[in-house]
Structure formats: C-alpha cells, structure tokens
Design an enzyme around this catalytic site. Structure first.
Site: not given
Ligand code: BG6
Length: 516
Positions: A143, A177, A235
C-alpha cells in the site's frame, strides 16, 4: 487457488530499502528459523544500489543482530546461503533481465514490490518483457495502491495487464497482525457475541490507531498522502470491515473479501455539510512526547503544509445490521502513546433495578480489543462491589480479561512480525488476508468522498501539540438524541485518550467522559 504450487523464490524489489530491512528480510529469516520456508527456497533482493552480495549480506546480518531476538548462527548460515543480491533498475527490461539467471530454475516466483506505487506499472511491463511473468508467478503490492480512486485504477489496470487478479497480492500488514486475525476467531468461533453484534445491542464502535512517532524523513511521501490516505483508507477501513462484516460462509479468499466489499459499499458518503460535524483534521506542532522535545510537522517538512497528521471521523454503515451505530475512527502521529484498539460499546441496561448510589454506578458493557502494544481482549462487566455499604449494594465495572501475551508466554512465544504470516500465505498462494481490486477501489471511493468534502468545505488541519491527543473538535454522536450527547462526544475528542478510548482498566468505577 487450491492447486497453487508453493513458491520457490521471492524477489524483493526495493530490497535494500527501509521496509525490506526492517520487516521483510527479518520476517523471511524468522520463517526460516521456524522451518516454514520450503526446501530450496531462494531470496533475491534487488535495488539500484551498487552493492556486492557480501556487502548486502553483511548489512542484513547487522540489522538482524541489532534486533532484540539476536542472531542465531545456524539459522543465519542457512538464510545467508539462500539469499542473493542483484544491483539492477527493475523498471527497465534490461534491469529485469539481470534477474533471469537467478530465476532460471524457478517455477513459481514471487515478485514483491517494496517500491513507490508510481513504479508498479513499469516494473510489471519490464518483467513481462523479460519473460519473467509466468502463469505461476505472483506479485505482491505494498500500500498505498494509488492516491485516489483514479490513480489506484491506473495502477490496477497496468498490473492487471501482466498478472491475473488471483496472482496479485495487495498487502495490508494490519491483516497479518495476530489480534486482527483473532478478531475473526472471536466473532466466528464463538456463539456468544454474534447475536449481540448489531444495532439492537451495540451503541457505537471506536477504532483508534495512535502512534508516538512523527513523520520525520518520510515527509516526501507523507506530505502527499496524510493520515486519511496513509492509515484510514487501508488499515483502519480493514479493521472496520472485520468488525462489521457478515459471517462469511468459509475462510476462502473470495468468501471473506465479498463480505468486506459489502461493508465498504454500505459506508455512507460524506457530504460537505457532514464533514464539519463528522470529521476532524489535525497537524502536530512542536511538543513533548515521552519526555522528549519533538519538532512539529512543518519543521520536519521544512515549510508550511496543509497535510493532516491526525484524523478523527464518524463513519456510518447504512445496512440492516449497523443502521444508527456510529463507528468512530481516529488515528494520529505524535500522540502520547502507541495504541491500536477496537472498542465495542454496548448499550446500557434498558431499566435499572438499582436505586440509591448504585444507580450512578451502572456502566454499559464494553468489549475492548487491544492490538498493540499489548494483545489483549477485555470484556467489561458490572459486578457487585465487595463489602457492605449504606443504602444497599454498590456496583463496579470489572474486566474479564484475556491477555494473549500471558496466555502464550514462555520460550518460543516471540511476538511475530505481521509480515511473517502474510509472506507465508503468499508462498502458499492463499489470498484470504490480501486485498482484492474491488475492495481497494471501494475504499478509495469512500475516502475520495471525505477528501472532496474537506476540500469543498475548506477544512484545514487544526494544530495540536506533539504529545497531546489531537486537536479540539466535534464529532456528531447521535443525531436523534440531540445536543447533549454531541457535547459529550466533543468533550471526548477534546479531552484526549482519557476520554475517547481509555486504556483498559483506567476508568474503573467511573464512566469516562461522563457517560462512557
Ligand atoms: C504504515 C504507515 O502503513 O503503517 C505508517 O505508512 C504507519 O505511517 C504504519 O506508521 C503503522 O504500522 P504499525 O504496524 O506500526 O501500527
């Protein structure tokens, strides 16, 4: 793809970049450590940087050594032996051809594009021209797929011209996750929740992804996307879909993805009028996070910017199950703590039989699913407070708690990187946890509506100090029930975490934000 053979090689484009070094190569190493890589499986990293194989391996070794898990000499020996590096520009046919000698024996290669999405089309064309895109090969796309519906369509068309849809794996690492998958288990492996999972019983849902990190060096990418496109389009909407979708008939890729698409199609479009009541944009200014002074976004960026680093909004799902149940989504950078959480707030009891002081003790049940930093599930239930009190019994809210970390603690219970699960699924050719083309396009359609409404309404990001819980603002909570609740919710957003979604247990014995 039930007949899909196991992949025998993975080619990492952008193989010396940040994502490959922090996530992909460690994930492959851990899969190797746990015996999940098929015999003879090869890892080929490619990037434009002029590095020798030895230099590349030295870099990967030192990255792995610096990790808390440390390096296992025997596993490293095995992993290094299966890993290679090719310096090439994969956007050209000549660059793709440089990979050929490494793929000669490969029957089912994986091409993993850890690159800017603007290069996806060109890499696919180069792979096809070099004769590397075969019937059994698969392609993994990171993404964001585009910046809006139109650009995402262009990418999907250019990749689709070379690879069939069932060979395209659009990755959203949140789906890898553990607790996100556990959400599927919680909903569909228990009879308990499903009858309650609707607008008769659920008052509202809150989904929070709070980060302490700022944007830092990533601003050239981030400034074009902002929190709405970087986090919410993918997400957070994926989390919303898993909470809201109907039970799929089975776990086959299309069964699950059909249900998610239905949810996305039911999301109510934002209008210019809605956007003022139902969304908040913010951008961090200098402040203190975790005791350390932090720059504001514009200092990092080096100039003024209209990009949001915080977004909170109310989403409505116009279908039979969820009509009238607000889904509050919130994400931001440089917030006081790292927390990803889904809270299902149930309605209160229809009539209280408790008089006196106990009348005010009553709190509605809440199911809180913590994804990070800890993986916990808590169901808040009302109990009798122990002991005697004047005027009858007193009540208190206590959590029924399932801590995944505690349940599975012990040797070998390392917390996995989300990419491990997803890489294993690509190797096996299982796309259940990957995003289908219509899914990504439906998500963009809705997000474009928010961005358009922001633009039409002239909604610019409000400043918030780094280390605070975002800007003051209002999200309309319950249209039908009038202004009082609107005020409560607006206080919640303004007052920060302590009021929006409290850390489990923090609000024991007291309804946070007056009502919750
Ligand atoms: C990524 C984003 O997809 O996900 C980032 O581009 C973000 O900006 C990250 O920090 C967060 O992922 P996680 O797994 O650390 O919550």
């Amino acid at each position: 793809m039930p007949d899909t053979p196991q992949a025998d090689v993975i080619v990492l484009f952008g193989g010396a970049g940040d994502l490959a070094r922090r996530m992909l190569l460690p994930s492959l190493y851990f899969l190797d450590a746990d015996g999940f890589l098929p015999d003879g499986f090869k890892v080929v990293a490619t990037a434009r940087g002029d590095m020798t194989r030895d230099e590349f391996l030295e870099m990967v070794k030192s990255d792995l050594t610096a990790r808390p898990e440390g390096l296992d000499a025997a596993v490293w020996k095995r992993f290094a032996a299966r890993t290679d590096y090719v310096a090439a520009d994969a956007t050209t046919e000549q660059g793709a051809a440089a990979l050929k000698p490494h793929l000669e024996k490969a029957k089912a290669p994986i091409f993993y594009l850890a690159l800017s999405p603007s290069l996806y089309g060109r890499v696919c064309v180069a792979l096809a021209a070099a004769g590397l895109a075969t019937d059994e090969s698969r392609i993994v796309l990171e993404k964001p797929i585009g910046r809006d519906l139109e650009t995402s369509r262009l990418i999907n068309v250019s990749v689709g011209a070379v690879f069939d849809e069932e060979r395209i794996f659009r990755i959203d690492h949140y789906l890898g996750k553990e607790t996100v998958q556990n959400l599927i288990a919680l909903r569909f492996a228990n009879t308990l929740f499903e009858p309650l999972w609707n607008n008769l019983t659920v008052d509202h849902v809150q989904i929070t992804v709070a980060e302490t990190e700022g944007v830092g060096d990533r601003w050239p990418y981030y400034d074009e996307y902002g929190a709405l496109r970087d986090m919410l389009q993918n997400h957070m909407l994926q989390l919303l879909c898993l909470v809201a979708m109907e039970p799929p008939a089975d776990m086959e890729p299309d069964s699950v993805r059909n249900e998610k698409v239905k949810v996305l199609r039911s999301l109510r479009r934002f209008t210019r009028a809605d956007v003022l009541n139902n969304s908040i944009r913010g951008q961090y200014t200098p402040g203190v996070v975790g005791g350390k002074q932090a720059d504001g976004y514009e200092q990092e960026r080096g100039q003024a910017s209209n990009t949001e680093t915080f977004v909170a909004l109310r989403a409505d799902i116009d279908n039979w199950r969820w009509a009238g149940v607000p889904f509050f989504l919130r994400t931001g950078k440089r917030l006081p703590e790292r927390r990803t959480q889904i809270a299902i707030q149930f309605k209160g009891v229809p009539h209280s039989i408790f008089g006196g002081a106990a009348k005010d003790d009553l709190m509605a049940n809440r199911l809180v699913i913590d994804l990070q930093p800890d993986e916990d599930i808590e169901l808040l239930l009302m109990n009798k407070a122990p002991g005697l009190s004047h005027g009858g019994i007193r009540l208190q809210s206590l959590p029924l708690s399932l801590s995944l970390a505690k349940a599975y603690e012990g040797p070998g219970s390392r917390r996995r990187i989300a990419y491990e699960r997803l890489l294993l699924d690509v190797i096996a050719g299982n796309s259940t946890l990957f995003v289908r083309r219509d899914e990504v396009e439906e998500a963009w359609r809705w997000v474009d509506g928010v961005a358009d409404a922001w633009r039409e309404a002239g909604l610019t990001p409000k400043p918030y100090a780094a280390g605070s819980w975002g800007p003051a603002g209002r999200l309309r909570a319950y249209r039908a029930r009038g202004a009082r609740l609107v005020r409560l919710i607006s206080r919640c957003v303004r007052a920060g975490s302590a009021a929006w979604v409290r850390p489990p247990g923090a609000d024991r014995g007291r309804a946070p934000c007056g009502r919750w």
